[in-house]
Design a protein around this motif. Structure first.
Motif, mmCIF file in Angstrom:
data_model
loop_
_atom_site.group_PDB
_atom_site.id
_atom_site.type_symbol
_atom_site.label_atom_id
_atom_site.label_comp_id
_atom_site.label_asym_id
_atom_site.label_seq_id
_atom_site.Cartn_x
_atom_site.Cartn_y
_atom_site.Cartn_z
ATOM 1 N N THR A 77 0.981 -1.223 0.002
ATOM 2 C CA THR A 77 0.261 -0.043 0.032
ATOM 3 C C THR A 77 0.740 1.178 -0.376
ATOM 4 N N VAL A 78 0.414 1.960 -0.647
ATOM 5 C CA VAL A 78 1.654 3.088 -0.831
ATOM 6 C C VAL A 78 0.132 4.576 0.103
ATOM 7 N N TYR A 79 0.443 5.790 0.048
ATOM 8 C CA TYR A 79 0.004 6.804 1.124
ATOM 9 C C TYR A 79 0.550 8.285 0.404
ATOM 10 N N LEU A 80 -0.334 8.804 0.487
ATOM 11 C CA LEU A 80 -0.646 10.632 -0.245
ATOM 12 C C LEU A 80 -0.672 11.216 1.153
ATOM 13 N N GLN A 81 -0.164 11.988 2.074
ATOM 14 C CA GLN A 81 -0.515 13.059 2.636
ATOM 15 C C GLN A 81 -0.701 13.611 2.552
ATOM 16 N N MET A 82 -1.769 14.738 2.153
ATOM 17 C CA MET A 82 -2.033 16.393 1.390
ATOM 18 C C MET A 82 -2.256 17.601 2.372
ATOM 19 N N ASN A 83 -1.598 17.744 3.200
ATOM 20 C CA ASN A 83 -1.923 18.776 3.266
ATOM 21 C C ASN A 83 -1.989 20.900 2.518
ATOM 22 N N SER A 84 -2.753 21.993 4.035
ATOM 23 C CA SER A 84 -2.705 23.428 3.168
ATOM 24 C C SER A 84 -2.798 22.507 1.494
ATOM 25 N N LEU A 85 -3.731 22.104 1.578
ATOM 26 C CA LEU A 85 -4.305 21.767 -0.009
ATOM 27 C C LEU A 85 -4.489 23.145 -0.806
ATOM 28 N N LYS A 86 -4.502 22.884 -2.256
ATOM 29 C CA LYS A 86 -5.123 24.630 -2.619
ATOM 30 C C LYS A 86 -6.109 23.864 -4.080
ATOM 31 N N PRO A 87 -6.049 25.270 -4.498
ATOM 32 C CA PRO A 87 -7.592 25.019 -5.155
ATOM 33 C C PRO A 87 -6.476 23.915 -6.463
ATOM 34 N N GLU A 88 -5.403 24.537 -6.987
ATOM 35 C CA GLU A 88 -4.904 23.838 -8.061
ATOM 36 C C GLU A 88 -5.035 22.735 -7.974
ATOM 37 N N ASP A 89 -4.565 22.274 -6.660
ATOM 38 C CA ASP A 89 -4.431 21.235 -5.928
ATOM 39 C C ASP A 89 -5.346 19.830 -7.032
ATOM 40 N N THR A 90 -6.534 21.028 -7.495
ATOM 41 C CA THR A 90 -7.449 20.029 -7.918
ATOM 42 C C THR A 90 -7.389 19.120 -9.027
ATOM 43 N N ALA A 91 -7.629 17.927 -9.108
ATOM 44 C CA ALA A 91 -7.374 16.840 -9.839
ATOM 45 C C ALA A 91 -8.396 15.924 -9.647
ATOM 46 N N VAL A 92 -8.050 14.552 -11.178
ATOM 47 C CA VAL A 92 -7.737 12.930 -10.599
ATOM 48 C C VAL A 92 -6.814 13.167 -10.603
ATOM 49 N N TYR A 93 -6.670 11.804 -9.241
ATOM 50 C CA TYR A 93 -5.828 11.920 -8.531
ATOM 51 C C TYR A 93 -5.129 10.369 -9.386
ATOM 52 N N TYR A 94 -4.293 9.739 -9.789
ATOM 53 C CA TYR A 94 -3.740 8.138 -9.892
ATOM 54 C C TYR A 94 -2.798 7.264 -8.951
ATOM 55 N N CYS A 95 -2.934 6.601 -8.760
ATOM 56 C CA CYS A 95 -1.998 5.441 -8.432
ATOM 57 C C CYS A 95 -1.090 4.773 -9.260
ATOM 58 N N ASN A 96 -0.034 4.439 -9.269
ATOM 59 C CA ASN A 96 0.903 4.133 -10.434
ATOM 60 C C ASN A 96 1.557 2.967 -9.484
ATOM 61 N N ALA A 97 2.046 1.352 -9.764
ATOM 62 C CA ALA A 97 2.467 0.030 -9.575
ATOM 63 C C ALA A 97 3.957 0.300 -10.615
ATOM 64 N N VAL A 98 4.665 -0.610 -10.590
ATOM 65 C CA VAL A 98 5.995 -0.729 -11.272
ATOM 66 C C VAL A 98 5.857 -2.104 -10.535
ATOM 67 N N VAL A 99 5.403 -3.411 -10.601
ATOM 68 C CA VAL A 99 5.228 -4.409 -10.558
ATOM 69 C C VAL A 99 5.919 -5.567 -11.050
ATOM 70 N N LEU A 100 6.588 -6.600 -10.122
ATOM 71 C CA LEU A 100 7.090 -7.910 -10.463
ATOM 72 C C LEU A 100 6.104 -8.678 -10.660
ATOM 73 N N VAL A 101 5.563 -9.379 -11.510
ATOM 74 C CA VAL A 101 4.278 -9.660 -11.246
ATOM 75 C C VAL A 101 4.907 -11.438 -11.305
ATOM 76 N N SER A 102 4.234 -12.506 -10.088
ATOM 77 C CA SER A 102 4.317 -13.798 -9.914
ATOM 78 C C SER A 102 4.451 -14.880 -11.082
ATOM 79 N N SER A 103 3.071 -14.474 -11.723
ATOM 80 C CA SER A 103 2.831 -15.801 -12.924
ATOM 81 C C SER A 103 4.496 -15.588 -13.832
ATOM 82 N N THR A 104 4.735 -14.102 -14.633
ATOM 83 C CA THR A 104 4.642 -14.250 -15.372
ATOM 84 C C THR A 104 6.673 -13.591 -15.899
ATOM 85 N N ARG A 105 7.150 -13.317 -14.152
ATOM 86 C CA ARG A 105 7.816 -12.881 -13.296
ATOM 87 C C ARG A 105 8.883 -11.790 -14.538
#
Length: 121
Positions: A77-105
């Motif tokens: 799990t990854v977290y993003l703590q966002m403080n002192s938010l500004k109107p310009e922070d308005t957006a859709v936020y996407y999580c990304n991960a680079v994963v070594l897949v077990s089944s295919t390596r």
């Protein structure tokens, strides 16, 4: 093979805080970098913050000192703590991960479905 599920978005007033979470599940052998990106209406998706498996972090200049990225390797799990938010922070936020897949390596680049963050002035 791998799913990323985000939570924690919402509506907040300027100056407020939100915490985003993203949990990875599926055929995971290991996860390298994890990160958060955002896309505002009419703009390209850009990196907000990233963290390696060893805990090294990288932030966009616009969020340095306000946002903190962290991860729990045991929970994939990854977290993003966002403080002192500004109107310009308005957006859709996407999580990304680079994963070594077990089944295919094989390394794969995975994305969450996105979560809306709206900051009102």
């Amino acid at each position: 093979q791998v799913q990323l599920v985000e939570s924690g978005g919402g509506l907040v007033q300027a100056g407020g805080s939100l915490r985003l979470s993203c949990a990875a599940s599926g055929s995971i052998f290991s996860i390298n970098a994890m990160g958060w990106y955002r896309q505002a209406p009419g703009k390209q998706r850009v990196l907000v913050a990233a963290i390696t498996s060893g805990g090294f972090t990288n932030y966009a200049d616009s969020v340095k000192g306000r946002f903190t990225i962290s991860r729990d390797n045991a929970k994939n799990t990854v977290y993003l703590q966002m403080n002192s938010l500004k109107p310009e922070d308005t957006a859709v936020y996407y999580c990304n991960a680079v994963v070594l897949v077990s089944s295919t390596r094989a390394l794969g680049d995975y994305w969450g479905q996105g979560t809306q963050v709206t900051v009102s002035s």
